[in-house]
Structure formats: C-alpha cells, structure tokens
Write an enzyme that holds these catalytic residues in place. Structure first.
Site, short mmCIF file in Angstrom:
data_model
loop_
_atom_site.label_atom_id
_atom_site.label_comp_id
_atom_site.label_asym_id
_atom_site.label_seq_id
_atom_site.Cartn_x
_atom_site.Cartn_y
_atom_site.Cartn_z
N LYS A 194 -7.53 -4.90 5.05
CA LYS A 194 -6.21 -4.51 5.52
C LYS A 194 -5.19 -5.58 5.15
O LYS A 194 -4.05 -5.27 4.82
CB LYS A 194 -6.23 -4.27 7.04
CG LYS A 194 -7.23 -3.19 7.49
CD LYS A 194 -7.00 -1.85 6.82
CE LYS A 194 -7.94 -0.78 7.34
NZ LYS A 194 -7.92 0.44 6.50
N GLN A 212 8.57 -14.32 21.44
CA GLN A 212 8.30 -15.75 21.59
C GLN A 212 8.98 -16.57 20.49
O GLN A 212 8.38 -17.49 19.91
CB GLN A 212 6.79 -16.02 21.60
CG GLN A 212 6.05 -15.25 22.70
CD GLN A 212 4.58 -15.60 22.75
OE1 GLN A 212 4.24 -16.73 23.07
NE2 GLN A 212 3.74 -14.63 22.43
N GLU A 249 -4.67 -0.73 -1.19
CA GLU A 249 -5.96 -0.82 -0.50
C GLU A 249 -6.95 -0.01 -1.33
O GLU A 249 -6.78 1.21 -1.50
CB GLU A 249 -5.86 -0.26 0.93
CG GLU A 249 -7.17 -0.44 1.69
CD GLU A 249 -7.07 -0.06 3.17
OE1 GLU A 249 -5.96 0.22 3.65
OE2 GLU A 249 -8.14 -0.03 3.82
N CYS A 263 -1.90 -2.46 7.79
CA CYS A 263 -1.93 -3.38 6.64
C CYS A 263 -0.71 -4.28 6.55
O CYS A 263 -0.82 -5.43 6.10
CB CYS A 263 -2.12 -2.58 5.35
SG CYS A 263 -3.78 -1.85 5.26
N ASP A 293 0.79 -1.25 0.00
CA ASP A 293 0.00 0.00 0.00
C ASP A 293 0.82 1.30 0.00
O ASP A 293 0.50 2.25 0.73
CB ASP A 293 -0.96 0.01 1.21
CG ASP A 293 -1.95 -1.14 1.18
OD1 ASP A 293 -1.95 -1.91 0.20
OD2 ASP A 293 -2.73 -1.27 2.14
N VAL A 328 3.35 0.33 4.09
CA VAL A 328 2.65 1.08 5.12
C VAL A 328 1.22 0.56 5.29
O VAL A 328 0.64 0.03 4.37
CB VAL A 328 2.62 2.58 4.76
CG1 VAL A 328 4.02 3.14 4.68
CG2 VAL A 328 1.86 2.86 3.45
N THR A 329 0.66 0.82 6.50
CA THR A 329 1.37 1.20 7.71
C THR A 329 1.73 -0.06 8.48
O THR A 329 1.04 -1.08 8.38
CB THR A 329 0.50 2.11 8.63
OG1 THR A 329 -0.67 1.39 9.05
CG2 THR A 329 0.11 3.39 7.91
N LYS A 363 -6.68 -4.78 -2.93
CA LYS A 363 -7.24 -5.51 -1.78
C LYS A 363 -8.27 -4.65 -1.06
O LYS A 363 -8.01 -3.49 -0.75
CB LYS A 363 -6.12 -5.96 -0.84
CG LYS A 363 -5.32 -4.83 -0.20
CD LYS A 363 -4.24 -5.44 0.69
CE LYS A 363 -3.45 -4.41 1.46
NZ LYS A 363 -4.21 -3.55 2.36
N1 TIU Z 1 -2.50 0.40 4.31
C1 TIU Z 1 -2.94 0.64 5.55
O1 TIU Z 1 -2.26 0.42 6.53
N2 TIU Z 1 -4.21 1.20 5.66
C2 TIU Z 1 -4.60 2.03 6.68
O2 TIU Z 1 -5.75 2.47 6.73
N3 TIU Z 1 -3.65 2.32 7.64
C3 TIU Z 1 -3.77 3.20 8.67
O3 TIU Z 1 -2.84 3.24 9.48
N4 TIU Z 1 -4.82 3.99 8.76
#
Ligand code: TIU
Length: 229
Positions: free
Chosen positions: A142, A212, A82, A172, A34, A167-168, A139
């Site tokens: 997430k 772990q 996304e 995701c 993403d 990210v993030t 996709k």
């Molecule tokens: N790609 C992804 O992480 N989508 C999000 O909405 N991330 C946020 O941190 N909001």
C-alpha cells in the site's frame, strides 16, 4: 543595496492546514498514487469489491490539473501503481486472501488479471497518464516506499518536499504519506485531488494528518497550492 545577480527567493508558501506550507519548488516532487483503471473505472477490482467508483473518478480532472501545474513548475513527477508480478511472488498470501470470496489479486477480471503488472486494468487512467521523464513506480504494498526504488530516486534528485494526490486517501495515499513523513519529507496532501470509496474515511484522514500541529503533514485544496507565492 540589492544585488541583481542573486537568484530570486526560492521558497513558496501555500495556505494550508494546520499552518502555511513552505516549500522550495526546486526540491519538490508530486507523487500521484495509484490512479489505476482497476480502482477508478467500472468493472475493475474496486467495483468488484462493491465500491462506488464514481467517488474516485470524480477527482480525475483535478488530478490532471495538478499534474499540469507540477509539469509547468518543473517539479519531479512520480506515479505509482499497486501491482504484482505475474507469478505473485511479491504478493503475500495474507494480502491475496483478503477480500475473498470476491475477485482476488491475480484472478482473471474484466480488465485482465487483477492488479498484475502490465494488465490493462493495472494501467493508469488515460487523463492522468505519465509523460516522458516521469517516474512510474510499481509497488507491491500500500505504501510507495515499501520494496520500491522511490527513496533512492528522491534522494538522487535532492527532493525534500512531497505533494501527494491519488487514491485511496486512507489506504495507499495515507500509508505512503506516513512512510514519507518518517523519512523526513515535508508532505502536503491536495484535498480535492484525492478520494476514497468512503468519504468519511477521506475526511478523517485529513483530520489525522493535520492534527497535533501536522503530525503527518499538511492539507490544502489545489487552488491554494496554485496560488502559492
Ligand atoms: N491504492 C489503494 O488505495 N489500494 C487499495 O486497495 N485501496 C482500497 O481502498 N481498497
């Protein structure tokens, strides 16, 4: 006596936490999650939610370097976005309502409709955009495996090792890595090629992944992966 007709040893080892990451580059894919304008550039969905997008844009050069490494090494490369259908038929109302009263998925934003397929803001930022032969997965969730063709694409290519970036970190990327871990992949997250609007969440994600004995996988900086022997 050595047999010169034998192929060279395939397994590589990268220094990583919680232990060295041992992988076969012929069975490795890079999954870049993403890296979209809506999350990374000012004026997109991320900044509309009040986030400091420079925390994300800072990693673009490192993700570009990781992509260059993967391409040179001949790894299969996957990019995700996304995104949702224009009629929002793949966007659960619960997801759309989340975040109100700021911009919602499907609303008109400064870079087109927010997180809608083929809108300018949904595109991957130029410095890390896909090249011919790489897989781009749209996709709706997430995680990269939910309601996508990723599992079959990896199976067709005999992939067993996944290197993650993007990210993030705690949303995701972590969701996708957990999905992959449950499907039997050995997963490595490149620490300086992932970012969060909340650095403490990124760091906590690293700690969770490698706790772990590597319950979700491994983490390492890009330099250690590039130095893998
Ligand atoms: N790609 C992804 O992480 N989508 C999000 O909405 N991330 C946020 O941190 N909001």
């Amino acid at each position: 006596m050595s047999d010169l007709s034998l192929p060279p040893p395939a397994m590589l080892t990268a220094a990583a936490l919680p232990a060295p990451f041992v992988f076969d580059p012929r069975e490795t894919a890079l999954v870049v999650i993403d890296m979209q304008r809506d999350f990374i550039e000012p004026g997109g969905f991320g900044s509309s939610l009040g986030n400091d997008v420079t925390l994300l844009s800072d990693i673009v050069p490192t993700v570009a370097a990781l992509l260059a490494h993967a391409r040179a090494a001949g790894w299969f490369v996957v990019h995700t976005r996304e995104s949702h259908a224009p009629d929002l038929s793949d966007c659960p109302p619960a997801k759309r309502e989340r975040g109100a009263p700021s911009l919602r998925i499907g609303d008109p934003g400064p870079m087109g409709r927010i997180l809608i397929r083929d809108e300018p803001g949904t595109a991957i930022v130029a410095a890390v955009e896909p090249v011919a032969g790489e897989l781009v997965i749209d996709k709706p969730g997430k995680g990269a495996f939910y309601a996508t063709g990723l599992a079959s694409a990896l199976r067709e290519r005999g992939i067993r090792y996944l290197v993650f970036a993007g990210v993030t970190t705690e949303v995701c990327v972590q969701t996708s890595m957990r999905e992959a871990n449950d499907r039997g992949y050995d997963c490595l997250l490149v620490e300086d090629a992932t970012a969060s609007y909340f650095p403490e969440f990124r760091d906590a994600t690293f700690a969770m992944i490698r706790s772990q004995g590597g319950i979700v996988g491994w983490t390492t900086p890009l330099a250690a992966l590039v130095a893998a022997t």
